[in-house]
Scaffold this motif. Structure first.
Motif, mmCIF file in Angstrom:
data_model
loop_
_atom_site.group_PDB
_atom_site.id
_atom_site.type_symbol
_atom_site.label_atom_id
_atom_site.label_comp_id
_atom_site.label_asym_id
_atom_site.label_seq_id
_atom_site.Cartn_x
_atom_site.Cartn_y
_atom_site.Cartn_z
ATOM 1 N N ASP A 40 -5.628 -8.553 5.189
ATOM 2 C CA ASP A 40 -4.079 -8.487 5.479
ATOM 3 C C ASP A 40 -3.645 -8.844 6.934
ATOM 4 O O ASP A 40 -2.732 -9.499 7.095
ATOM 5 C CB ASP A 40 -3.527 -7.124 5.091
ATOM 6 C CG ASP A 40 -3.730 -6.771 3.528
ATOM 7 O OD1 ASP A 40 -3.754 -7.781 2.896
ATOM 8 O OD2 ASP A 40 -3.802 -5.573 3.309
ATOM 9 N N THR A 82 -3.530 7.630 5.797
ATOM 10 C CA THR A 82 -4.318 6.556 5.054
ATOM 11 C C THR A 82 -3.366 5.948 3.920
ATOM 12 O O THR A 82 -3.901 5.275 3.108
ATOM 13 C CB THR A 82 -5.564 7.250 4.392
ATOM 14 O OG1 THR A 82 -5.273 8.283 3.592
ATOM 15 C CG2 THR A 82 -6.469 7.575 5.275
ATOM 16 N N ALA A 90 -1.485 3.698 4.422
ATOM 17 C CA ALA A 90 -1.747 2.210 4.453
ATOM 18 C C ALA A 90 -2.711 2.058 5.575
ATOM 19 O O ALA A 90 -2.574 2.499 6.519
ATOM 20 C CB ALA A 90 -0.318 1.504 4.954
ATOM 21 N N VAL A 91 -3.549 1.378 5.363
ATOM 22 C CA VAL A 91 -4.683 1.132 6.196
ATOM 23 C C VAL A 91 -4.812 -0.414 6.463
ATOM 24 O O VAL A 91 -4.308 -1.175 5.621
ATOM 25 C CB VAL A 91 -6.084 1.592 5.538
ATOM 26 C CG1 VAL A 91 -6.011 3.097 5.463
ATOM 27 C CG2 VAL A 91 -6.604 0.878 4.344
ATOM 28 N N SER A 92 -5.387 -0.822 7.605
ATOM 29 C CA SER A 92 -5.388 -2.147 8.054
ATOM 30 C C SER A 92 -6.541 -3.068 7.441
ATOM 31 O O SER A 92 -7.641 -2.813 7.898
ATOM 32 C CB SER A 92 -5.353 -2.450 9.481
ATOM 33 O OG SER A 92 -4.142 -1.899 10.144
ATOM 34 N N PHE A 93 -6.408 -3.460 6.499
ATOM 35 C CA PHE A 93 -7.539 -4.170 5.614
ATOM 36 C C PHE A 93 -7.519 -5.827 6.507
ATOM 37 O O PHE A 93 -6.569 -6.223 6.631
ATOM 38 C CB PHE A 93 -7.168 -4.702 4.098
ATOM 39 C CG PHE A 93 -7.110 -3.461 3.302
ATOM 40 C CD1 PHE A 93 -8.454 -2.784 3.185
ATOM 41 C CD2 PHE A 93 -5.960 -3.192 2.469
ATOM 42 C CE1 PHE A 93 -8.474 -1.553 2.109
ATOM 43 C CE2 PHE A 93 -5.980 -2.098 1.480
ATOM 44 C CZ PHE A 93 -7.341 -1.287 1.465
ATOM 45 N N GLN A 146 0.874 -1.249 -0.056
ATOM 46 C CA GLN A 146 0.109 -0.006 -0.004
ATOM 47 C C GLN A 146 0.786 1.390 0.034
ATOM 48 O O GLN A 146 0.592 2.102 -0.790
ATOM 49 C CB GLN A 146 -0.827 -0.116 1.216
ATOM 50 C CG GLN A 146 -1.939 -0.851 1.231
ATOM 51 C CD GLN A 146 -2.990 -0.863 2.329
ATOM 52 O OE1 GLN A 146 -3.657 0.129 2.581
ATOM 53 N NE2 GLN A 146 -2.967 -1.668 3.499
#
Lengths: 312, 312
Positions: free
Chosen positions: A284, A276, A278-281, A98
């Motif tokens: 993932d 934002t 990298a966000v915590s999907f 990301q």
């Protein structure tokens, strides 16, 4: 029987992954907010939570032994008044993709003048200004961990030259040239882009300050996807106003969210995103947690442990 | 002695490259506009020019034998009333890098909602909407020449799935799946992005029409870096207004420049750029011309010859 508390706005989605793992001897409790902890939360030995929610629950988690953070930034848990008598795992290795997309996105948007061209479109104007291109440009990476490394890989795939500035200056296969942090001004002197992905430690506070900004060429753009405090925001504003820098793309700030009225908001050339990059999907984080939970339940040390003293 | 006419707004810059090549027996004339042709232009056997300028000079170029275009688009020279008794070389292989940067730029800008986030910034709003990511998405390439191929390579480097639609549907190593053009609707049915890089021929006119747009999923985005006439603009507008498509990034149009007041200008989701996805940098075109000139002077056939009948 091990009690796991999933304390996250997406607790149900995480629980689907946990259920599908069919781990024996696991008692799972769910909560989306520390104000609504379920009965028995005091028995939770393992907690999956973002630091912001965990802090509010910590006083009641009297059986806590291990926390897997769902977010990369764990600084708030390092405050000296908070308990440290548990294992804390951060998140590593899942944000590189990301962050690399974020970095390349804004590099390309700068070369291609995406915002300026869209403004032309809004005015119905056929805007035939010449674009720039990334191929041949020089990206300097301040910090070359998993995130800096993945960004560097993408930059190379676009035909960019790459350098890295690290504590040791040790050679790697990730970039073309290496510099020790003492030589930061020299390293950035012919940079087109300076990509910052540093942890927040006493050594990195305001590492990019006035003299480093002075050393950057006036056409350079800074991209900070690491921590806000490694960049001196006041010095940045001065450099931008003096025309000593072409731009800065900031996803992190000394204080977040960035205060309303802060001069950064409407400083020309500054792009602001709201932490934002990298966000915590869930898709993932969940596999990373399950692998770590397997280690914990087998009596092994979980991965990605945070050193409360070192700060990362 | 061979007379070369350089007829280009950057004639001087091209001439620097020609001079540095030290080619014997070459008489070089310079002009930036057909209205200011130098004496002796009628003797020019070789011309380096963009089609737009060449057209105005053609009646006076009575010794013309070979033209190297400085621009990729040579359609204007194919008009039936114009002479065809000379060799015409197009530009191939130098625009792939720029077009790939353009394509990835706008794919990433879509995933990252660059415009929407910048609008939030202008309002001083901390915009923490979730970004999307390219990794795992599916790009379908309509046309897989040097440009489509280079775009496909970059997409793969970002972890995207790739398909191509070509006349033959023949297997290549460039993408994961191949389709014949007859199966275009099937090929695009699970596309996240449709990247068009087609030449302008009778077969490609409105190849992407209403039924193809219907076959695309509503979250898909079209990127057209080829020729405007391969996409039915009216059908695109209808599909956008009906919410059957997420967006379109258009660098080329049925008529250029796009007319003031055209409904495309302010259709939400449509991004318009002014045929600038790849521009002719002198440093890219000059080496290609010099290599071709070497072939011509040695009595060989120049590369990248345009077939006046086939149209490319």
């Amino acid at each position: 029987m091990t009690t796991l508390l999933i304390l996250d706005s997406q607790a149900d989605a995480y629980n689907e992954f946990v259920k599908n793992a069919h781990l024996p001897g696991l008692n799972v409790l769910l909560a989306t907010d520390p104000s609504g902890l379920p009965e028995g939360a005091a028995l939770a030995e393992v907690v999956l939570a973002p630091p912001g929610l965990l802090i509010g629950a910590l006083p009641r988690l009297t059986s806590l032994r291990w926390v897997q953070s769902t977010w990369a930034g764990v600084e708030s848990l390092l405050a000296p008044e908070l308990p440290r008598n548990y294992l804390l795992s951060g998140v590593k290795g899942v944000f590189g993709t990301q962050m690399a997309e974020y970095t390349l996105c804004y590099m390309l948007a700068h070369e291609r003048q995406v915002i300026q061209r869209f403004d032309s479109q809004r005015q119905g104007a056929w805007d035939h200004r010449m674009p720039g291109q990334l191929a041949g440009k020089h990206a300097v990476f301040l910090g070359l961990g998993s995130i800096g490394g993945e960004c560097a890989l993408r930059c190379r795939q676009f035909g960019m030259r790459t350098s890295a500035v690290t504590r040791s200056g040790a050679q790697t296969a990730l970039v073309d040239k290496h510099f020790q942090v003492e030589n930061l001004p020299q390293a950035v002197s012919d940079a087109d882009y300076l990509v910052m992905s540093l942890p927040d430690t006493p050594e990195t506070r305001h590492l990019v300050d006035g003299p480093v900004l002075d050393a950057l060429p006036p056409h350079a753009v800074i991209i900070n996807v690491g921590r806000g405090r490694s960049l001196d925001q006041q010095a940045l504003l001065s450099a931008m106003k003096a025309g000593e820098l072409a731009g800065a793309v900031l996803d992190v700030f000394e204080h977040e969210p960035l205060a309303p009225g802060d001069a950064l908001w409407d400083c020309p050339g500054i792009t602001i995103t709201a932490h934002t990059s990298a966000v915590s999907f869930v898709e993932d984080i969940a596999p990373l947690f399950l692998a770590n939970l397997g280690r914990y339940l087998a009596g092994e040390q979980p991965h990605h442990l945070v050193d409360f003293t070192r700060g990362y």
